[in-house]
Write a protein that holds these residues in place. Structure first.
Motif, PDB file in Angstrom:
ATOM      1  N   UNK A  66      16.968  37.037  -7.190  1.00 18.32           N
ATOM      2  CA  UNK A  66      16.270  37.620  -6.407  1.00 18.32           C
ATOM      3  C   UNK A  66      15.562  36.599  -5.458  1.00 18.32           C
ATOM      4  N   UNK A  67      15.446  35.337  -5.865  1.00 19.81           N
ATOM      5  CA  UNK A  67      14.894  34.087  -5.236  1.00 19.81           C
ATOM      6  C   UNK A  67      15.999  33.703  -4.255  1.00 19.81           C
ATOM      7  N   UNK A  68      17.159  33.837  -4.756  1.00 26.14           N
ATOM      8  CA  UNK A  68      18.265  33.528  -3.612  1.00 26.14           C
ATOM      9  C   UNK A  68      18.430  34.546  -2.620  1.00 26.14           C
ATOM     10  N   UNK A  69      18.111  35.804  -2.954  1.00 27.28           N
ATOM     11  CA  UNK A  69      18.325  36.611  -2.082  1.00 27.28           C
ATOM     12  C   UNK A  69      16.931  36.410  -0.880  1.00 27.28           C
ATOM     13  N   UNK A  70      15.857  36.248  -1.232  1.00 30.98           N
ATOM     14  CA  UNK A  70      14.744  36.094  -0.522  1.00 30.98           C
ATOM     15  C   UNK A  70      14.905  34.733   0.306  1.00 30.98           C
ATOM     16  N   UNK A  71      15.727  33.949  -0.117  1.00 34.23           N
ATOM     17  CA  UNK A  71      15.552  32.477   0.663  1.00 34.23           C
ATOM     18  C   UNK A  71      16.424  32.781   1.851  1.00 34.23           C
ATOM     19  N   UNK A  72      16.994  34.059   1.847  1.00 34.48           N
ATOM     20  CA  UNK A  72      17.531  34.290   3.318  1.00 34.48           C
ATOM     21  C   UNK A  72      16.578  34.348   4.315  1.00 34.48           C
ATOM     22  N   UNK A  73      15.410  34.489   4.159  1.00 38.72           N
ATOM     23  CA  UNK A  73      14.441  34.513   5.416  1.00 38.72           C
ATOM     24  C   UNK A  73      14.292  33.050   5.803  1.00 38.72           C
ATOM     25  N   UNK A  74      14.715  32.010   5.012  1.00 39.19           N
ATOM     26  CA  UNK A  74      14.856  30.703   5.698  1.00 39.19           C
ATOM     27  C   UNK A  74      16.147  30.118   6.120  1.00 39.19           C
ATOM     28  N   UNK A  75      17.012  30.497   5.277  1.00 35.83           N
ATOM     29  CA  UNK A  75      18.418  30.246   5.614  1.00 35.83           C
ATOM     30  C   UNK A  75      19.254  31.703   5.545  1.00 35.83           C
ATOM     31  N   UNK A  82      23.167  35.014  -1.539  1.00 39.14           N
ATOM     32  CA  UNK A  82      22.325  35.775  -2.756  1.00 39.14           C
ATOM     33  C   UNK A  82      22.713  37.083  -3.311  1.00 39.14           C
ATOM     34  N   UNK A  83      23.349  37.765  -2.239  1.00 39.07           N
ATOM     35  CA  UNK A  83      23.652  39.325  -2.743  1.00 39.07           C
ATOM     36  C   UNK A  83      25.078  38.907  -3.540  1.00 39.07           C
ATOM     37  N   UNK A  84      25.886  38.119  -2.867  1.00 33.30           N
ATOM     38  CA  UNK A  84      27.068  38.001  -3.672  1.00 33.30           C
ATOM     39  C   UNK A  84      26.853  37.454  -5.143  1.00 33.30           C
ATOM     40  N   UNK A  85      25.988  36.495  -5.142  1.00 41.42           N
ATOM     41  CA  UNK A  85      25.635  36.060  -6.440  1.00 41.42           C
ATOM     42  C   UNK A  85      24.972  36.588  -7.381  1.00 41.42           C
ATOM     43  N   UNK A  86      24.253  37.738  -6.813  1.00 38.69           N
ATOM     44  CA  UNK A  86      23.674  38.873  -7.638  1.00 38.69           C
ATOM     45  C   UNK A  86      24.504  39.690  -8.172  1.00 38.69           C
ATOM     46  N   UNK A  87      25.648  40.039  -7.460  1.00 34.81           N
ATOM     47  CA  UNK A  87      26.691  40.881  -8.108  1.00 34.81           C
ATOM     48  C   UNK A  87      27.590  40.074  -9.134  1.00 34.81           C
ATOM     49  N   UNK A  88      27.703  38.950  -8.952  1.00 37.65           N
ATOM     50  CA  UNK A  88      28.449  37.979  -9.842  1.00 37.65           C
ATOM     51  C   UNK A  88      27.520  37.757 -10.977  1.00 37.65           C
ATOM     52  N   UNK A  89      26.346  37.754 -10.923  1.00 39.25           N
ATOM     53  CA  UNK A  89      25.542  37.679 -12.110  1.00 39.25           C
ATOM     54  C   UNK A  89      25.631  38.944 -12.927  1.00 39.25           C
TER      55      UNK A  89
END
Length: 114
Positions: A66-75, A82-89
């Motif tokens: 979730x933090x990786x996806x939220x980091x999209x607001x900065x990058x 983040x969505x790709x890694x959430x799917x991998x997770x």
């Protein structure tokens, strides 16, 4: 499950580091803040490799996703990554548990001397 989840977390370690390099180009973010946040996230991803089979390990992994996806607001690219890694997770947890169950069934059915 441990192998699949750990592989995903180690890949995230590098992605978080590269995202930190990209975030450094944003003049509104200070280097100290970027590397503090990235450093904590990178450390968490490595520590989770050893905690994934312990109680709460998978949930902490989801928090990192979730933090990786939220980091999209900065990058902005991190929304996609983040969505790709959430799917991998999800796949690592889901299929890792199936593999663990299959191994347990195989161990029960095999002769104890083999």
């Amino acid at each position: 499950m441990r192998t699949l989840c750990s592989s995903t977390l180690l890949a995230e370690f590098f992605v978080i580091g590269f995202a930190g390099l990209v975030a450094m180009k944003d003049e509104s973010l200070s280097a100290g803040v970027v590397w503090t946040v990235c450093g904590v996230a990178m450390l968490l991803s490595v520590l989770l490799c050893g905690m994934v089979t312990r109680p709460g390990g998978v949930q902490l992994g989801w928090a990192l996703q979730i933090a990786l996806v939220i980091s999209g607001f900065f990058v902005p690219l991190m929304f996609f990554l983040g969505a790709c890694f959430a799917a991998l997770w999800w796949a690592s947890v889901h299929f890792g548990r199936k593999v663990d169950e299959a191994k347990a069934r195989w161990a029960e059915s095999s002769p104890s001397g083999v």
